[in-house]
Each structure stands twice: as C-alpha cells, then as structure tokens.
Design an enzyme around this catalytic site. Structure first.
Site, short mmCIF file in Angstrom:
data_model
loop_
_atom_site.label_atom_id
_atom_site.label_comp_id
_atom_site.label_asym_id
_atom_site.label_seq_id
_atom_site.Cartn_x
_atom_site.Cartn_y
_atom_site.Cartn_z
N LYS A 146 9.27 43.08 38.46
CA LYS A 146 10.42 43.57 39.20
C LYS A 146 10.36 45.10 39.33
O LYS A 146 10.47 45.66 40.40
CB LYS A 146 11.69 43.13 38.47
CG LYS A 146 12.97 43.59 39.10
CD LYS A 146 14.17 43.00 38.35
CE LYS A 146 15.45 43.66 38.78
NZ LYS A 146 16.62 43.15 38.06
N GLU A 203 2.80 46.26 29.75
CA GLU A 203 1.90 45.12 29.54
C GLU A 203 1.32 44.65 30.87
O GLU A 203 0.13 44.40 31.01
CB GLU A 203 2.67 43.94 28.90
CG GLU A 203 3.06 44.15 27.46
CD GLU A 203 4.48 44.67 27.32
OE1 GLU A 203 4.93 45.45 28.19
OE2 GLU A 203 5.13 44.32 26.33
N GLY A 215 15.73 39.55 35.48
CA GLY A 215 14.39 39.00 35.25
C GLY A 215 14.41 37.55 34.80
O GLY A 215 13.72 36.69 35.37
N ARG A 216 15.22 37.24 33.80
CA ARG A 216 15.21 35.88 33.25
C ARG A 216 15.94 34.88 34.14
O ARG A 216 16.02 33.70 33.81
CB ARG A 216 15.77 35.88 31.82
CG ARG A 216 17.15 36.47 31.67
CD ARG A 216 17.49 36.70 30.21
NE ARG A 216 18.76 37.40 30.02
CZ ARG A 216 18.89 38.72 30.06
NH1 ARG A 216 17.84 39.49 30.32
NH2 ARG A 216 20.07 39.28 29.85
N GLU A 251 18.22 36.40 24.98
CA GLU A 251 18.30 37.73 25.58
C GLU A 251 19.68 37.93 26.22
O GLU A 251 20.17 39.05 26.31
CB GLU A 251 17.19 37.90 26.63
CG GLU A 251 16.72 39.34 26.77
CD GLU A 251 15.40 39.49 27.49
OE1 GLU A 251 14.48 40.11 26.95
OE2 GLU A 251 15.27 38.98 28.62
N HIS A 301 6.74 14.66 13.99
CA HIS A 301 5.75 14.68 12.90
C HIS A 301 5.66 16.07 12.29
O HIS A 301 4.69 16.39 11.62
CB HIS A 301 4.39 14.23 13.43
CG HIS A 301 4.42 12.82 13.91
ND1 HIS A 301 4.02 11.76 13.13
CD2 HIS A 301 4.88 12.29 15.07
CE1 HIS A 301 4.21 10.63 13.81
NE2 HIS A 301 4.73 10.93 14.98
N LYS A 346 10.27 49.18 22.40
CA LYS A 346 9.41 49.53 23.54
C LYS A 346 9.19 51.05 23.57
O LYS A 346 8.06 51.52 23.72
CB LYS A 346 10.13 49.06 24.81
CG LYS A 346 9.29 49.01 26.03
CD LYS A 346 9.86 48.02 27.07
CE LYS A 346 11.09 48.55 27.78
NZ LYS A 346 11.57 47.63 28.83
C1 G6Q Z 1 14.54 39.54 31.59
C2 G6Q Z 1 14.08 40.83 31.14
C3 G6Q Z 1 12.59 40.93 30.90
C4 G6Q Z 1 11.78 41.28 32.14
C5 G6Q Z 1 10.40 41.74 31.69
C6 G6Q Z 1 9.48 42.06 32.84
O1 G6Q Z 1 15.64 39.31 31.93
O2 G6Q Z 1 14.57 41.79 32.00
O3 G6Q Z 1 12.06 39.79 30.29
O4 G6Q Z 1 11.70 40.20 33.00
O5 G6Q Z 1 10.53 42.86 30.87
O6 G6Q Z 1 10.00 43.06 33.64
P1 G6Q Z 1 9.37 43.39 35.02
O7 G6Q Z 1 9.48 42.21 35.90
O8 G6Q Z 1 10.11 44.58 35.55
O9 G6Q Z 1 7.91 43.71 34.76
#
Ligand code: G6Q
Length: 541
Positions: free
Chosen positions: A205, A211, A266-267, A352, A383, A503
C-alpha cells in the site's frame, strides 16, 4: 467512564454469577428446542451457537450491551464512510470494495464506487492476459510463476484466499508468496524457477515497507542476473500500491500499477487490488463471486436486527467469554484443509485490530480487549493441542468451520473428516462423566485422568461447499465480528500503532550493525550484548 460502569455490563456481571455453573448437558436436556433456537442461517451459511454457555436471558443482556454502546449507529457510520479510523484521520470503507456498480458510497464527498470498479476491470483484463498466456515475458514466453511480494495485510489475505480457493485455480500457474525479510523466504520461492517465465507482483500500500522493498530489490537482481536487460523489468514486475511515485522510482511501468485507496486498511484489503494474485489464480468470475459473498454478508450485517445478526451474535459471544469467563484466547478450527491459513489471517485481523489497551478517549481501558486468536485446520490439531482444549485448565472458546461437500471426494475421507468435527464439538460440550467411566468398568485410579468435564463452548459454522461466495461470506463475517467487538470495547480497531516502535528501533539497530564502529548509543546492556555476539558470529568484529 468505561463500558464496565454501564447498566448492561453490570447486569451481565450479576447474570454471569447466576449462570457460570450451568452445564451444557443440563441445559440441553431441559430444552429440546435449544439447538434449533440458537441457530441462524444466512444465504447457505449456517451458525449453530447452541453449544455456548448462555441462556435466552444471557443473549438478551448481551443485546442490551450492544444497544447501550449504540452498535447500530456505529455500523451505520462505518458503511457511510465516516472517518472512524480517527487516529489516522481516515474512513474504513473496505465494504465499498465489494459494493455493486449501482451503489453510491462517498468518501470526502467523492463517490468511490466507480474507482473501485475501474480497478476491478483493470485487474480482470490483466489477469486474463496472464491466464491465457497472452502476456509474454521478456523472451516471449508465457508466465508460469506469479510471486506476490508483500507482508502483513499485503500478504496474508491473498495467500489465504489463494489456498482457500485452490480448487478453482488454473493449475498451470504456480502462485507463490514471499513476505519475510529473511532471505530464505525469497531463495526458496524461486528455487528452480526461470526468470523469463516469472512475474512478480510487488504488493505494498505504502510502497515503503522495508521487508517488501528489500525482497522486491532482490527479485529485481535475480531477474536481471538471468535476463540482463533492464527493459525486462516492465515485463516481469507489476505493482499494487497507492504510491505512484515510489512505484515509478522502483522502475515499474505505472501502466502496470493497480491502485487502491487510503480508506482501505491493510488487513481489510483483500477485495482491493491486493487480491490481484487471487484473481490471476481463480479468474475474474470466481473473484467477483467471492466479492458477492462479502457483499451479501455486508448487507446482512448492515440491515439484520442485532438479535439475528451473525457477526453481532459471534461478537457478543466472544465478549461473554473474554470479559466474563476470563477466557484469554479464541480458537478458529476449520475442518477443511483449504482453509489452513484462515486462522493466521484472522489472527492478524483480530489481534491487530483489537489488541489495544487505550480507549477512544485516550484513557486506559478497564476491561479486557481482544483475545489471542489462534488455530489450525482439523484434524491435525486433534493429535496435538486438543488435549488442552478438552482437559486443560483454560477455557478456550472455539469456532468449528466445516462443509457438507468436499472438493476432493475420495472414498470416505470427507465423512471421516466431518465425523471428527461433530465428535469434537460434542465431546467439548458434553464431556464424559466419572460415573459413566465407572459404569464402563474403568479402573478407579484412572477415572480422574479419563474424565472429560465438558461444558467447553463452541460455535459451529457450516455451508454446503467452500465456494468463492462462501469464502467471501466467511471473511466478512469475521471482519464485522471484530468491528462490533471493537465498538463494545471502545477501541480504535483500524489503526495499528503498536507495530511502530519495534520497526523504528530496527532501523537504528541496523544502522549500528552495518557501521564499522559499534556505538551502542541508546542500546540497553542486554541488547548490546546480543548485538556484540551477532557481530562476532557473523565475522564482522
Ligand atoms: C495491516 C497493517 C500491515 C500492513 C503491512 C504492509 O492492517 O497495516 O499488516 O498491511 O505492514 O504494509 P504495506 O502494504 O504498506 O507494505
């Protein structure tokens, strides 16, 4: 003044004292209609919540709580695009991502529905060219491998949905996911792959996540090692992002960029272009069917009376155990192998969203908020950790999810799978008494060890088959459950400030690890010792 001071909460507390010892065995024996009455069906998705430690009065009181926090108004505000994500100054309009073309939903006075559908159409066109082999890589070969590079919300959703709908996938396409900054993740994903048949979707996003950018740069180097010419990048990289500038700076042709918006968290972004890998895998028709399932559940949540509202019921039952029975965790146990990533997906979405200790006024909350969410696809867990579910000292409310039909009906596998689903919820609820064991002639010394107290609550969710539509329904169900709980706990469910500190510290620590001299400025003694050991171990000191 927190929720715990309200009349509904106080009444629930008194009621809890009265019903805490009630036994499911007894209440089922007393009420032959219970299973029917404590069940709800919505467009083929069936919820049996009768195996919960509740009475009709418990439900009425929980509904009072929902009324007291004005849950209906909160639902209205979310759907209307009000900026309910206050700490980030944004709306949470993921429901607009699955709204039909004919709807009108405004954010900042702009109808977002046409933009949503324009991106869906762009995704459809693109995924069709990949699926048909029309999209040619730099050397003229069709794409066989699609690798989504993203993390958190830009990874877990598409990864979960690709696996959940694998039965609908185009089998000659190999879809993979790289998330971890651990170089092993990327290295293993590309083992044996040819760059000229591989397409990377860089899914971020913000397009600033370390990463993801690190993995994307490694992917670019890997590609150029094989294909040499920089022009190859345009044929083998596409981006999903809201950040055009950074996408361009990376070298991706913005023609091949799929946008989304800051009002999508994001989530909660699976239905946006973040789902591109899913659409490539299952095709646009199936993807749109999944959106249909989401939308159906959105409408149900938005319009059904609270007492017959599936996400609301599940939210209130969760509150009942979390806040009155002091349950610390909640298990999601899908009896369908394709849903193996479903618990991890909702672990993020839930923890989250509601893992917060500060309420909307900025004060510390006085009640427990989000539970620890975990789980695994059945029957493997039986199990492994089910021992604790049946006989441990902790109360673990659990959701069982199962289907009447299998995508792979082989011999009697499916009957066996579902027999286990039914047996487990039965055993958890009704247990096995010491009297029964004695009657069976079990040795006296073993009776305590072999007794099952039962009274362990479960929800059972069932549908005919795990279709794209049903998956959409299920995901939206849990999304809205989480939202409703956040309203009751009075926390901001759509931010995630808790991920920031670590972070940011990592940036400073990395700087120190990569500089010649260890300054150890602002580093505590324990961490400094660990870093020193690391430097020595990697041969850098
Ligand atoms: C979710 C968070 C988080 C996010 C990641 C990736 O709600 O905001 O999990 O999706 O940190 O972020 P980017 O899509 O910006 O790389």
């Amino acid at each position: 003044m927190g929720i715990e001071t309200g009349a509904a909460w106080r009444e629930l507390r008194t009621h809890y004292e009265q019903v805490a010892e009630l036994q499911l065995t007894q209440i089922f024996a007393d009420d032959p209609r219970r299973a029917k009455e404590f069940s709800l069906e919505f467009q083929g998705l069936f919820l049996d919540y009768s195996k919960n430690r509740i009475t009709r009065e418990s439900l009425d009181l929980l509904m009072n709580l929902a009324d007291e926090v004005q849950l209906s108004a909160a639902i209205y505000d979310m759907f209307a695009g009000k900026k309910i994500n206050v700490t980030e100054g944004r709306a949470a309009l993921h429901t607009a991502l699955r709204a039909p073309k004919s709807s009108r939903i405004e954010s900042d006075g702009v109808d977002v529905v046409p933009q949503v559908h324009a991106v869906l159409d762009q995704m459809e066109e693109f995924s069709q060219t990949i699926r048909s082999g029309q999209w040619q890589g730099f050397t003229g070969k069709p794409i066989r491998n699609v690798i989504n590079i993203g993390i958190g919300g830009s990874d877990l959703g598409p990864m979960m949905a690709c696996e959940a709908l694998r039965a609908y996938s185009q089998r000659n396409l190999n879809i993979q996911f790289v998330a971890n900054v651990d170089g092993s993740d990327f290295a293993e994903a590309v083992q044996g792959l040819h760059a000229d048949e591989t397409l990377f979707i860089v899914c971020s996003k913000t397009f600033s996540t370390d990463e993801t950018l690190t993995n994307a740069r490694t992917a670019r180097s890997w590609l150029l090692e094989q294909l040499v010419d920089k022009d190859a990048i345009a044929k083998h990289f596409v981006a999903v992002s809201t950040n055009t500038e950074e996408v361009q700076a990376f070298g991706i042709d913005t023609q091949n960029m799929f946008g989304f918006w800051d009002w999508v968290g994001g989530r909660y972004s699976l239905c946006s272009s973040v789902g591109l890998a899913v659409m490539v895998s299952i095709g646009a028709t199936n993807f749109r069917a999944m959106l249909g399932g989401f939308h159906a559940m959105d409408e149900h949540f938005r319009t059904a009376p609270l007492a017959q509202n599936m996400p609301v019921l599940m939210a209130l039952l969760g509150i009942w155990y979390n806040n009155f029975f002091a349950a610390e965790t909640h298990a999601i146990l899908p009896y369908d192998n394709y849903l193996k990533h479903f618990p991890a997906y909702f672990q993020q979405a839930d923890m989250e969203s509601n893992g917060k200790c500060i309420d909307k006024s900025g004060a510390e909350v006085a009640v427990q908020t989000g539970p620890i969410v975990w789980g695994q696809a059945g029957t493997n867990g039986q199990h492994a950790f089910y021992q604790l579910l049946h006989q441990g000292t902790k109360l673990v409310p659990a959701d069982f999810i199962g289907f009447a039909q299998s995508h792979n009906p082989t011999c009697d596998h499916h009957d066996k799978l579902m027999a286990n689903f039914f047996a487990q919820t039965q055993a958890l609820a009704f247990g096995k008494s010491s009297q029964t064991l004695a009657d069976e002639g079990v040795e006296a010394a073993l009776i305590p060890h072999r007794t099952f107290t039962g009274n362990r609550p479960t929800n059972s969710l069932m549908a005919e088959k795990l279709t794209p539509f049903v998956l959409g329904q299920l995901i939206a169900l849990y999304e809205h459950k989480i939202f409703a709980q956040g309203v009751i706990w009075d926390v901001f469910s759509f931010d995630q400030w808790g991920v920031d500190l670590g972070k940011n510290l990592a940036v400073e620590i990395l700087h120190q690890l990569q500089s010649d001299e260890a300054s150890n400025a602002n580093i505590d003694a324990s961490t400094a010792q660990l870093m020193a050991r690391y430097r020595k171990g990697r041969g850098a000191s």
